[in-house]
Design a protein around this motif. Structure first.
Motif, PDB file in Angstrom:
ATOM      1  N   VAL A 160       1.080  -1.122  -0.056  1.00  0.00           N
ATOM      2  CA  VAL A 160       0.649   0.542  -0.222  1.00  0.00           C
ATOM      3  C   VAL A 160       0.697   1.271  -0.260  1.00  0.00           C
ATOM      4  CG1 VAL A 160      -2.080   0.999   1.452  1.00  0.00           C
ATOM      5  CG2 VAL A 160      -1.389  -1.029   1.288  1.00  0.00           C
ATOM      6  N   LEU A 161       1.124   2.426  -0.766  1.00  0.00           N
ATOM      7  CA  LEU A 161       1.833   3.385  -1.166  1.00  0.00           C
ATOM      8  C   LEU A 161       1.088   4.415  -1.515  1.00  0.00           C
ATOM      9  CD1 LEU A 161       3.906   1.653  -3.602  1.00  0.00           C
ATOM     10  CD2 LEU A 161       4.625   1.897  -1.091  1.00  0.00           C
ATOM     11  N   ASP A 162       1.229   5.646  -0.986  1.00  0.00           N
ATOM     12  CA  ASP A 162       0.391   6.481  -1.206  1.00  0.00           C
ATOM     13  C   ASP A 162       1.343   8.013  -2.038  1.00  0.00           C
ATOM     14  OD1 ASP A 162       2.612   7.161   0.399  1.00  0.00           O
ATOM     15  OD2 ASP A 162       1.355   7.982   2.215  1.00  0.00           O
ATOM     16  N   GLN A 163       2.336   7.485  -2.892  1.00  0.00           N
ATOM     17  CA  GLN A 163       2.952   8.826  -3.258  1.00  0.00           C
ATOM     18  C   GLN A 163       3.148   8.120  -4.810  1.00  0.00           C
ATOM     19  OE1 GLN A 163       3.652  11.914  -1.935  1.00  0.00           O
ATOM     20  NE2 GLN A 163       2.511  11.464  -0.761  1.00  0.00           N
ATOM     21  N   VAL A 164       3.287   8.521  -5.641  1.00  0.00           N
ATOM     22  CA  VAL A 164       3.958   8.322  -7.154  1.00  0.00           C
ATOM     23  C   VAL A 164       5.335   7.898  -6.883  1.00  0.00           C
ATOM     24  CG1 VAL A 164       3.739   8.948  -9.925  1.00  0.00           C
ATOM     25  CG2 VAL A 164       1.670   8.813  -8.182  1.00  0.00           C
ATOM     26  N   LEU A 165       6.105   9.581  -6.833  1.00  0.00           N
ATOM     27  CA  LEU A 165       7.365   9.909  -7.022  1.00  0.00           C
ATOM     28  C   LEU A 165       9.113   9.491  -6.463  1.00  0.00           C
ATOM     29  CD1 LEU A 165       7.329  12.059 -10.354  1.00  0.00           C
ATOM     30  CD2 LEU A 165       7.663   9.610 -10.356  1.00  0.00           C
ATOM     31  N   VAL A 166       8.507   9.523  -5.213  1.00  0.00           N
ATOM     32  CA  VAL A 166       8.831   9.679  -3.919  1.00  0.00           C
ATOM     33  C   VAL A 166       8.836   8.364  -2.859  1.00  0.00           C
ATOM     34  CG1 VAL A 166       9.246  12.591  -4.311  1.00  0.00           C
ATOM     35  CG2 VAL A 166       7.488  10.766  -2.738  1.00  0.00           C
ATOM     36  N   THR A 167       8.343   7.153  -3.738  1.00  0.00           N
ATOM     37  CA  THR A 167       8.508   5.692  -2.549  1.00  0.00           C
ATOM     38  C   THR A 167      10.092   5.536  -3.002  1.00  0.00           C
ATOM     39  OG1 THR A 167       8.050   4.372  -4.333  1.00  0.00           O
ATOM     40  CG2 THR A 167       5.953   5.694  -3.228  1.00  0.00           C
ATOM     41  N   ALA A 168       9.798   4.743  -1.602  1.00  0.00           N
ATOM     42  CA  ALA A 168      12.055   4.021  -1.726  1.00  0.00           C
ATOM     43  C   ALA A 168      11.838   3.152  -3.420  1.00  0.00           C
ATOM     44  CB  ALA A 168      11.255   2.760   0.283  1.00  0.00           C
ATOM     45  N   PHE A 169      10.482   2.342  -3.676  1.00  0.00           N
ATOM     46  CA  PHE A 169      10.556   1.771  -4.960  1.00  0.00           C
ATOM     47  C   PHE A 169      10.558   2.531  -6.323  1.00  0.00           C
ATOM     48  CE2 PHE A 169       7.812   0.457  -1.124  1.00  0.00           C
ATOM     49  CZ  PHE A 169       8.857  -0.515  -0.839  1.00  0.00           C
TER      50      PHE A 169
END
Length: 254
Positions: A175-184
């Motif tokens: 479950v992620l909440d960002q498009v460009l600034v996640t660790a992945f």
């Protein structure tokens, strides 16, 4: 998501207009609902991500779970929800928020990882080792992985803890909440294929450029972004219970 991309969506179909309700397919995982006024001008949009069960996927995971039970005979199999929150340094947290720390440990029975410390100055150098047991450099130099840290994360998806869980028959979620600034995704391509069974990224990508409903980046209209994310993992909790007789345990990272 569009095949071979972790940053572009593909609209599978558009329903006819309706006034009250409409039946959706059991396989629909991500839905955008748009409302129009009498002049056919868009006045609001809502985004929904649903946890759906794939029968074929369930069969494969069920077989893996049975092998795990037969081989290891665990007393119980609990579902695991791992929450990752960008925060302050551990030592500063202890100094600045002693009451919160006491509540976590004494009331919620949290475990303090006394010998755990940061490995770098941003999210990725810390999250990747936490979820794989290896640093970015180790994954790059290991001939098994040959990880290009600026490439696709698929290269090391099998090294992540959720893949270990999947091999034991656990259902998996990310479950992620960002498009460009996640660790992945920061300075990386993300995943060219869905990395887990349940992945909420399509509504995040689809909504991020919605100037009507995402005027502030932390809200979906009048709904806080964190509520939208928590709703997804609450669906996982309801879909896959975690009792002693649990036959469908899950592992999810948020």
């Amino acid at each position: 998501m569009k095949r071979g991309s972790d940053g572009r969506i593909e609209v599978v179909y558009t329903s006819p207009h309706f006034n009250e309700s409409i039946k959706i397919n059991n396989t629909d995982e991500n839905i955008r609902v748009e409302c129009f006024d009498n002049n056919k001008e868009s006045i609001s949009r809502s985004y929904f991500a649903f946890v759906r069960v794939d029968p074929e996927q369930e069969r494969v995971l069920g077989d893996s779970y049975k092998v795990h039970i037969d081989k290891h005979a665990p007393a119980e199999t609990l579902s695991i929800l791992m929450l990752g929150i960008d925060a302050m340094a551990k030592q500063h947290f202890a100094r600045a928020m002693p009451k919160t720390k006491a509540f976590l440990i004494e009331e919620l029975r949290a475990l303090e990882m006394n010998k755990h410390n940061k490995l770098g100055y941003s999210t990725s150098p810390n999250i990747i080792p936490l979820l794989t047991g290896r640093t970015n450099e180790e994954l790059t130099n290991d001939t098994k992985w040959k990880f290009d840290s600026r490439g696709w994360m698929d290269q090391i998806n099998e090294a992540f803890i959720w893949s270990d869980a999947r091999r034991l028959g656990y259902r998996t979620g990310l479950v992620l909440d960002q498009v460009l600034v996640t660790a992945f995704h920061y300075l990386r391509h993300g995943f060219s294929r869905r990395p887990v069974n349940h992945y909420n990224r399509p509504i995040v990508v689809d909504s991020i450029k919605d100037k009507l409903m995402r005027k502030t980046k932390h809200c979906y209209g009048d709904e806080p972004e964190i509520t939208k994310m928590h709703d997804y993992w609450l669906q996982l909790l309801h879909k896959y219970n975690s009792t002693k007789t649990n036959q469908t345990p899950f592992f999810a990272y948020r």
